[in-house]
Design a protein around this motif. Structure first.
Motif, PDB file in Angstrom:
ATOM      1  N   VAL A  21       0.835  -1.200   0.000  1.00 32.95           N
ATOM      2  CA  VAL A  21       0.000   0.000   0.000  1.00 32.95           C
ATOM      3  C   VAL A  21       0.870   1.251   0.000  1.00 32.95           C
ATOM      4  CG1 VAL A  21      -1.692   1.330   1.324  1.00 32.95           C
ATOM      5  CG2 VAL A  21      -1.977  -1.138   1.072  1.00 32.95           C
ATOM      6  N   MET A  72       2.467   1.748  -3.474  1.00 36.20           N
ATOM      7  CA  MET A  72       1.534   2.228  -4.487  1.00 36.20           C
ATOM      8  C   MET A  72       1.092   3.666  -4.210  1.00 36.20           C
ATOM      9  SD  MET A  72       1.341  -0.090  -6.788  1.00 36.20           S
ATOM     10  CE  MET A  72       3.079  -0.343  -6.400  1.00 36.20           C
ATOM     11  N   ASN A  73       1.063   4.061  -2.937  1.00 34.64           N
ATOM     12  CA  ASN A  73       0.766   5.464  -2.621  1.00 34.64           C
ATOM     13  C   ASN A  73       1.856   6.384  -3.151  1.00 34.64           C
ATOM     14  OD1 ASN A  73      -1.644   4.939  -1.309  1.00 34.64           O
ATOM     15  ND2 ASN A  73      -0.753   4.923   0.741  1.00 34.64           N
ATOM     16  N   GLN A  94       1.560   5.792  -7.365  1.00 33.49           N
ATOM     17  CA  GLN A  94       0.272   6.211  -7.917  1.00 33.49           C
ATOM     18  C   GLN A  94       0.089   5.748  -9.363  1.00 33.49           C
ATOM     19  OE1 GLN A  94       0.024  10.466  -7.249  1.00 33.49           O
ATOM     20  NE2 GLN A  94      -0.363  10.193  -5.081  1.00 33.49           N
ATOM     21  N   GLU A 131      -6.296  -2.890 -12.362  1.00 35.41           N
ATOM     22  CA  GLU A 131      -5.469  -3.799 -11.586  1.00 35.41           C
ATOM     23  C   GLU A 131      -5.546  -5.211 -12.146  1.00 35.41           C
ATOM     24  OE1 GLU A 131      -8.403  -2.668  -9.187  1.00 35.41           O
ATOM     25  OE2 GLU A 131      -7.604  -0.782  -9.936  1.00 35.41           O
ATOM     26  N   ALA A 162      -6.143  -3.332   1.241  1.00 35.79           N
ATOM     27  CA  ALA A 162      -4.868  -3.532   0.549  1.00 35.79           C
ATOM     28  C   ALA A 162      -5.007  -4.205  -0.810  1.00 35.79           C
ATOM     29  CB  ALA A 162      -3.930  -4.370   1.422  1.00 35.79           C
ATOM     30  N   LYS A 196      -6.460  -3.491  -3.696  1.00 37.32           N
ATOM     31  CA  LYS A 196      -6.194  -2.689  -4.886  1.00 37.32           C
ATOM     32  C   LYS A 196      -4.709  -2.455  -5.065  1.00 37.32           C
ATOM     33  CE  LYS A 196      -7.210   1.743  -7.144  1.00 37.32           C
ATOM     34  NZ  LYS A 196      -7.984   3.003  -7.069  1.00 37.32           N
ATOM     35  N   ALA A 197      -4.018  -2.107  -3.985  1.00 29.97           N
ATOM     36  CA  ALA A 197      -2.582  -1.843  -4.070  1.00 29.97           C
ATOM     37  C   ALA A 197      -1.817  -3.097  -4.459  1.00 29.97           C
ATOM     38  CB  ALA A 197      -2.079  -1.304  -2.732  1.00 29.97           C
ATOM     39  N   GLN A 207      -2.383  -3.752  -8.115  1.00 29.38           N
ATOM     40  CA  GLN A 207      -1.610  -2.823  -8.940  1.00 29.38           C
ATOM     41  C   GLN A 207      -0.134  -3.227  -8.974  1.00 29.38           C
ATOM     42  OE1 GLN A 207      -2.633   0.795  -6.851  1.00 29.38           O
ATOM     43  NE2 GLN A 207      -4.037   1.457  -8.461  1.00 29.38           N
TER      44      GLN A 207
END
Length: 272
Positions: A138, A141-142, A145, A150, A165, A167-168, A171
């Motif tokens: 997370v 990915m923050n 970006q 995904e 978590a 989605k992160a 990705q």
């Protein structure tokens, strides 16, 4: 108007607002209560890019309690008569009760201000707590970006990856930063090692630096073969430094302070 607490980002696993109000209690710092200022809880409206006051807050000792019907970024502000909420691009002072004198204090405040990571509802950051694999995904990915859709997760333990978590992690899989273990698991709750942390970051460097497959760390022989090129890459890029006596310590678990520090170094390199 002054920030009287850390900015807390609180998530849930569905998009709709709550059917019934939820009680939210935030810790604040009394140092900002000078003069005729009062305490109010605000949430950040991501659409309007503005802070919105939550009415009806009840102050009790060092906490303030409000009823909310959704989760997002929340913070406590000390508001004087006629005061205005800071503009969206204002960087409020970040204060945690457990980072005074810590070697990573400045990095922690910068990371929280940038939205990379949040503190805890009790007003702490817990800089020396270890980071799980899901938590680091997370944070990463923050920082990066990424855009686009995904990758559908196919790990055998996907159900154990928290909704906050997924989605992160998806990705990171799509970008090729995460491949999981040979048994098909991701192990989201496992404490991430320094070798694993570096391997996740290395893919984000693209071809920003050239690298040899070996490192000059004193414990180079202890670095797993799958991580050696990644460790050499991030070392040469100036993202990760060794510990005492030039040890990389690949099997040591990364702390929250270490994680935000190396990610800030990655962010600086990507922006250069």
């Amino acid at each position: 108007m002054a920030l009287a607490s850390p900015i807390f980002e609180i998530l849930k696993n569905f998009s709709e607002d709550f059917n019934n109000p939820v009680t939210l209690t935030l810790v604040f710092d009394r140092a900002n209560l000078e003069g005729n200022k009062k305490l109010s809880v605000f949430y950040y409206d991501e659409v309007k890019k503005d802070w919105v006051e939550v009415t009806g807050g009840k102050v009790n000792a060092g906490t303030i309690t409000v009823q909310v019907n959704h989760f997002t970024k929340y913070a406590v502000f000390a508001v004087g008569q006629g005061a205005t909420v800071p503009a969206p691009d204002t960087k409020p002072t970040i204060s945690f009760s457990d980072i005074a004198g810590h070697w990573a204090k400045a990095n922690i405040k910068q990371a929280v201000s940038s939205g990379m990571v949040s503190g805890y509802l009790d007003g702490t950051f817990k800089p020396d707590h270890t980071v799980t694999r899901a938590e680091f995904a997370v944070m990463l990915m923050n920082v990066l970006q990424p855009q686009g859709t995904e990758e559908a997760l196919t790990f055998t333990d996907t159900a154990k990856i928290g909704s906050w978590a997924q989605k992160a992690v998806a990705q990171a899989v799509q970008a090729g930063f995460i491949k999981g273990y040979e048994d098909g698991t991701f192990r989201p709750a496992a404490e991430i090692t320094r070798a694993e942390m570096v391997a996740m970051m290395a893919g984000a460097l693209d071809n920003l630096v050239e690298v040899n497959a070996e490192t000059d760390f004193a414990d180079n022989k202890d670095i797993p073969g799958w991580a050696k090129a990644s460790v050499a890459l991030v070392k040469q890029a100036g993202i990760v430094q060794g510990k005492g006596d030039n040890q990389f310590a690949p099997g040591d678990h990364a702390t929250r302070a270490e994680a935000v520090t190396v990610l800030l170094n990655l962010l600086a390199l990507k922006r250069s």
